[in-house]
Design an enzyme around this catalytic site. Structure first.
Site, PDB file in Angstrom:
ATOM      1  N   ASP A  81      33.726  39.627  39.432  1.00 52.31           N
ATOM      2  CA  ASP A  81      35.647  39.748  38.236  1.00 52.31           C
ATOM      3  C   ASP A  81      34.476  39.445  37.093  1.00 52.31           C
ATOM      4  O   ASP A  81      33.880  38.774  36.407  1.00 52.31           O
ATOM      5  CB  ASP A  81      35.891  37.764  39.498  1.00 52.31           C
ATOM      6  CG  ASP A  81      36.232  36.942  38.699  1.00 52.31           C
ATOM      7  OD1 ASP A  81      37.453  37.385  39.558  1.00 52.31           O
ATOM      8  OD2 ASP A  81      36.546  36.663  37.238  1.00 52.31           O
TER       9      ASP A  81
ATOM     10  N   HIS B  40      45.717  36.761  33.849  1.00 54.19           N
ATOM     11  CA  HIS B  40      45.262  35.795  33.635  1.00 54.19           C
ATOM     12  C   HIS B  40      46.128  34.420  33.973  1.00 54.19           C
ATOM     13  O   HIS B  40      44.906  33.603  33.620  1.00 54.19           O
ATOM     14  CB  HIS B  40      44.081  35.858  32.146  1.00 54.19           C
ATOM     15  CG  HIS B  40      42.992  35.191  32.720  1.00 54.19           C
ATOM     16  ND1 HIS B  40      42.167  35.734  31.901  1.00 54.19           N
ATOM     17  CD2 HIS B  40      42.495  34.288  33.282  1.00 54.19           C
ATOM     18  CE1 HIS B  40      41.116  35.110  31.916  1.00 54.19           C
ATOM     19  NE2 HIS B  40      41.568  34.558  32.790  1.00 54.19           N
TER      20      HIS B  40
END
Length: 297
Positions: free
Chosen positions: A46, A115
């Site tokens: 990630d 995000h």
């Protein structure tokens, strides 16, 4: 409890355990950690544009895929990356994904997330946040249709932000990645995601390591640890998240910590009493160690 894959709404199988890389920027360190994680058995990496480590991760993965003796192929590793707040909007998102593809040295990204629901430089109450994140999502939908990203989702979205997407999203977000631990259980949000086919990924499962600190007032965690001497505090916290149906992506910088974290998958599950005790923590005390998007319009 050696795990499972989590099935996204498009049928893709996403590993429920991976390596988080936030705050890891030194290229040599990043490449070492990724290499060691792959050797230990991690199959989800990630990252994000704002982490500034995509290039180093791309180099580490390219080396791993070229190592014929290792037998690791691109399709064996799930790569997640994310759109930075300063990149919000249709054009910004398009450019950002193409940049991430180049940095990561890959033809596709397995999962790409917005995000943060807000855009840089805007007041929290600005209506521009909505129009910009809508533009970002439209770009991700196009890139998804083109196969440049295999799955799309969001990060740090509240229930309100997810509900808003119903008005414009042709593709429902497949993943929502948020802070989650006993002091921030995200119970309502987790329930909403489950009811709407959105896989939940937990970050900061260890409370940015604060929950592993002996000075932290979390007697419930200590109580569970006394009953389970076979588990470290980190393993208990990771198992708690996994048993709530979330994916977990703990950070680590040493081979020992990488192994310790991942070995949680091989342990006997926490009991119902253990889970209930950890769930009760937030009734008395709640805390974000990272950030909350509750006030982003």
């Amino acid at each position: 409890m050696r795990t499972r894959q989590l099935t996204l709404t498009n049928g893709l199988q996403m590993p429920s355990f991976g390596l988080g890389t936030w705050q890891q920027r030194d290229p040599d360190t990043v490449k070492r950690v990724v290499r060691q994680a792959l050797d230990v058995g991690y199959r989800l990496i990630d990252t994000a544009s704002v982490y500034r480590n995509e290039k180093a991760i791309g180099e580490a993965l390219a080396t791993a895929f070229c190592n014929q003796s290792g037998g690791l192929r691109r399709e064996d590793v799930w790569i997640t990356s994310k759109l930075a707040p300063k990149q919000q909007g249709y054009e910004g998102a398009m450019a950002a994904v193409l940049g991430s593809l180049e940095n990561l040295q890959t033809d596709y990204i397995d999962l790409y997330l917005i995000h943060w629901p807000g855009a840089s430089g805007k007041a929290l109450e600005s209506p521009e946040h909505r129009s910009l994140r809508q533009g970002s999502w439209e770009a991700l939908e196009e890139l998804y249709a083109q196969g440049k990203v295999r799955a799309i989702g969001v990060s740090n979205y509240t229930k309100r932000h997810l509900q808003e997407m119903r008005a414009y999203a042709k593709v429902t977000p497949m993943v929502n990645q948020c802070e989650m631990h006993p002091l921030c259980p995200q119970s309502e949000l987790l329930k909403y995601c489950k009811n709407n086919g959105i896989v939940f990924t937990a970050y900061a499962s260890l409370g940015e390591a604060a929950l592993l600190n002996d000075n932290q007032e979390l007697p419930e965690l200590r109580s569970v640890a006394c009953r389970r001497p076979d588990l470290s505090l980190a393993q208990i916290l990771l198992m708690w998240g996994l048993q709530h149906g979330a994916a977990v992506i703990p950070k680590a910088s040493s081979i020992a910590r990488l192994q310790e974290n991942m070995s949680a998958l091989d342990k006997v599950s926490l009991s119902a009493d253990d889970m209930d005790e950890l769930d009760s923590v937030s009734q008395q005390h709640q805390k974000h160690f990272c950030w909350s998007a509750e006030n982003v319009a």
